[in-house]
Design an enzyme around this catalytic site. Structure first.
Site, PDB file in Angstrom:
ATOM      1  N   GLN A   1      33.349   0.660  -3.267  1.00 35.86           N
ATOM      2  CA  GLN A   1      32.807   0.225  -1.980  1.00 35.86           C
ATOM      3  C   GLN A   1      32.032  -1.062  -2.194  1.00 35.86           C
ATOM      4  O   GLN A   1      31.299  -1.188  -3.177  1.00 35.86           O
ATOM      5  CB  GLN A   1      31.889   1.305  -1.405  1.00 35.86           C
ATOM      6  CG  GLN A   1      31.250   0.944  -0.082  1.00 35.86           C
ATOM      7  CD  GLN A   1      30.406   2.085   0.480  1.00 35.86           C
ATOM      8  OE1 GLN A   1      30.856   3.209   0.537  1.00 35.86           O
ATOM      9  NE2 GLN A   1      29.190   1.776   0.893  1.00 35.86           N
ATOM     10  N   ASP A   2      32.188  -2.011  -1.279  1.00 37.91           N
ATOM     11  CA  ASP A   2      31.403  -3.243  -1.289  1.00 37.91           C
ATOM     12  C   ASP A   2      30.497  -3.248  -0.065  1.00 37.91           C
ATOM     13  O   ASP A   2      30.927  -2.874   1.036  1.00 37.91           O
ATOM     14  CB  ASP A   2      32.300  -4.481  -1.243  1.00 37.91           C
ATOM     15  CG  ASP A   2      32.932  -4.811  -2.571  1.00 37.91           C
ATOM     16  OD1 ASP A   2      32.743  -4.062  -3.539  1.00 37.91           O
ATOM     17  OD2 ASP A   2      33.644  -5.827  -2.642  1.00 37.91           O
ATOM     18  N   ASN A   3      29.245  -3.693  -0.243  1.00 42.81           N
ATOM     19  CA  ASN A   3      28.274  -3.784   0.844  1.00 42.81           C
ATOM     20  C   ASN A   3      27.705  -5.192   0.899  1.00 42.81           C
ATOM     21  O   ASN A   3      27.665  -5.895  -0.119  1.00 42.81           O
ATOM     22  CB  ASN A   3      27.117  -2.803   0.628  1.00 42.81           C
ATOM     23  CG  ASN A   3      27.568  -1.362   0.623  1.00 42.81           C
ATOM     24  OD1 ASN A   3      28.551  -1.000   1.260  1.00 42.81           O
ATOM     25  ND2 ASN A   3      26.849  -0.527  -0.098  1.00 42.81           N
TER      26      ASN A   3
ATOM     27  N   ARG B   1      13.772  -3.914   0.802  1.00 44.87           N
ATOM     28  CA  ARG B   1      14.768  -2.858   0.984  1.00 44.87           C
ATOM     29  C   ARG B   1      14.699  -1.993  -0.268  1.00 44.87           C
ATOM     30  O   ARG B   1      15.029  -2.442  -1.351  1.00 44.87           O
ATOM     31  CB  ARG B   1      16.156  -3.450   1.182  1.00 44.87           C
ATOM     32  CG  ARG B   1      16.271  -4.290   2.448  1.00 44.87           C
ATOM     33  CD  ARG B   1      17.687  -4.827   2.627  1.00 44.87           C
ATOM     34  NE  ARG B   1      17.801  -5.744   3.731  1.00 44.87           N
ATOM     35  CZ  ARG B   1      18.235  -5.412   4.946  1.00 44.87           C
ATOM     36  NH1 ARG B   1      18.594  -4.174   5.209  1.00 44.87           N
ATOM     37  NH2 ARG B   1      18.317  -6.329   5.898  1.00 44.87           N
TER      38      ARG B   1
ATOM     39  N   LYS C   1      25.381   0.159  -8.930  1.00 47.43           N
ATOM     40  CA  LYS C   1      25.483  -1.022  -8.070  1.00 47.43           C
ATOM     41  C   LYS C   1      25.495  -2.288  -8.912  1.00 47.43           C
ATOM     42  O   LYS C   1      24.703  -2.430  -9.839  1.00 47.43           O
ATOM     43  CB  LYS C   1      24.304  -1.096  -7.098  1.00 47.43           C
ATOM     44  CG  LYS C   1      24.239   0.076  -6.134  1.00 47.43           C
ATOM     45  CD  LYS C   1      22.994   0.002  -5.272  1.00 47.43           C
ATOM     46  CE  LYS C   1      22.909   1.179  -4.323  1.00 47.43           C
ATOM     47  NZ  LYS C   1      21.670   1.145  -3.542  1.00 47.43           N
TER      48      LYS C   1
ATOM     49  N   TYR D   1      26.843  -6.294  -2.820  1.00 46.08           N
ATOM     50  CA  TYR D   1      26.876  -5.438  -3.997  1.00 46.08           C
ATOM     51  C   TYR D   1      28.056  -4.484  -3.960  1.00 46.08           C
ATOM     52  O   TYR D   1      28.475  -4.018  -2.926  1.00 46.08           O
ATOM     53  CB  TYR D   1      25.555  -4.702  -4.217  1.00 46.08           C
ATOM     54  CG  TYR D   1      25.016  -3.895  -3.067  1.00 46.08           C
ATOM     55  CD1 TYR D   1      25.152  -2.503  -3.034  1.00 46.08           C
ATOM     56  CD2 TYR D   1      24.323  -4.518  -2.035  1.00 46.08           C
ATOM     57  CE1 TYR D   1      24.635  -1.768  -1.998  1.00 46.08           C
ATOM     58  CE2 TYR D   1      23.794  -3.783  -0.995  1.00 46.08           C
ATOM     59  CZ  TYR D   1      23.955  -2.400  -0.978  1.00 46.08           C
ATOM     60  OH  TYR D   1      23.439  -1.670   0.052  1.00 46.08           O
TER      61      TYR D   1
ATOM     62  N   LYS E   1      12.413   3.912   7.638  1.00 46.91           N
ATOM     63  CA  LYS E   1      12.737   4.807   6.521  1.00 46.91           C
ATOM     64  C   LYS E   1      11.911   4.463   5.289  1.00 46.91           C
ATOM     65  O   LYS E   1      11.359   5.350   4.633  1.00 46.91           O
ATOM     66  CB  LYS E   1      14.235   4.708   6.195  1.00 46.91           C
ATOM     67  CG  LYS E   1      14.654   5.509   4.978  1.00 46.91           C
ATOM     68  CD  LYS E   1      16.148   5.428   4.740  1.00 46.91           C
ATOM     69  CE  LYS E   1      16.492   4.169   3.988  1.00 46.91           C
ATOM     70  NZ  LYS E   1      17.890   4.125   3.544  1.00 46.91           N
ATOM     71  N   ASP E   2      11.798   3.177   4.983  1.00 46.58           N
ATOM     72  CA  ASP E   2      11.050   2.773   3.793  1.00 46.58           C
ATOM     73  C   ASP E   2       9.543   2.917   3.984  1.00 46.58           C
ATOM     74  O   ASP E   2       8.817   3.181   3.031  1.00 46.58           O
ATOM     75  CB  ASP E   2      11.423   1.356   3.381  1.00 46.58           C
ATOM     76  CG  ASP E   2      12.846   1.276   2.834  1.00 46.58           C
ATOM     77  OD1 ASP E   2      13.384   2.330   2.413  1.00 46.58           O
ATOM     78  OD2 ASP E   2      13.424   0.184   2.836  1.00 46.58           O
TER      79      ASP E   2
END
Length: 187
Positions: free
Chosen positions: A46-48, A59, A72, A132, A169-170
């Site tokens: 998977q690429d993000n 982040r 990653k 990534y 979330k963070d």
């Protein structure tokens, strides 16, 4: 390809060569044989890509639990970040220790963060784009976070805590002590 060791032996900084002329440059950013020679042997599936509009966006620290734990390979295509990996493998001799590096479009470096490590970064410039490759697909139920500025980790972030721009979330992430038992160490 240049390979630079960091404080944690499993976390690897690699810098692919760029070949430039008056038109611009060309770079082979991923080659399975060269990465394998550098010690990065897991397949990517998977690429993000993320865009952070402002300097100071944090982040992380993020991970996914087994069987969806992600390795990653992180790089920056525009702007710059301070990228961090934290060993979250219970029983590891480097458990709770971190390694960091500046990644930028200018220095062209990439950071390998293996499964079992937390990952996070802070943007050093506006409009920073991060790409990534991941070794596992995203799986929301296995997603976990740890407070980016947990004092027990002692990460040397290049930002004042009050100036960090964080997601909800963070902002709600627990202390690193919550990570106990998330990953085992097979040394």
């Amino acid at each position: 390809m240049q390979v630079t060791p960091l404080r944690l032996p499993e976390v690897i900084l690699v810098t692919p060569p760029r070949f430039g002329d008056n038109r611009g440059f060309f770079s082979e950013t991923y080659n399975i044989d060269r990465m394998r020679d550098a010690g990065i042997t897991m397949p990517f599936i998977q690429d993000n890509q993320s865009l952070s509009r402002k300097k100071g966006v944090v982040r992380g620290l993020h991970c996914q639990l087994d069987p969806f734990a992600q390795g990653k390979l992180v790089r920056v295509t525009k702007g710059a970040i301070w990228d961090v990996a934290v060993d979250a493998r219970t029983g590891s001799p480097t458990y709770g220790q971190w390694a960091g590096a500046e990644l930028s479009a200018e220095n062209w470096s990439q950071l390998w963060i293996p499964p079992g490590f937390l990952h996070g970064f802070v943007t050093l410039e506006d409009d920073t784009e991060v790409q990534y490759k991941c070794t596992a697909l995203y799986n929301k139920p296995s997603e976990r976070s740890v407070r980016w500025d947990d004092p027990t980790l002692g990460i040397d972030w290049p930002i004042e805590p009050g100036k960090a721009i964080l997601s909800e979330k963070d902002l709600e992430a627990p202390a690193f002590s919550a990570a106990e038992g998330w990953f085992g160490f097979q040394g």
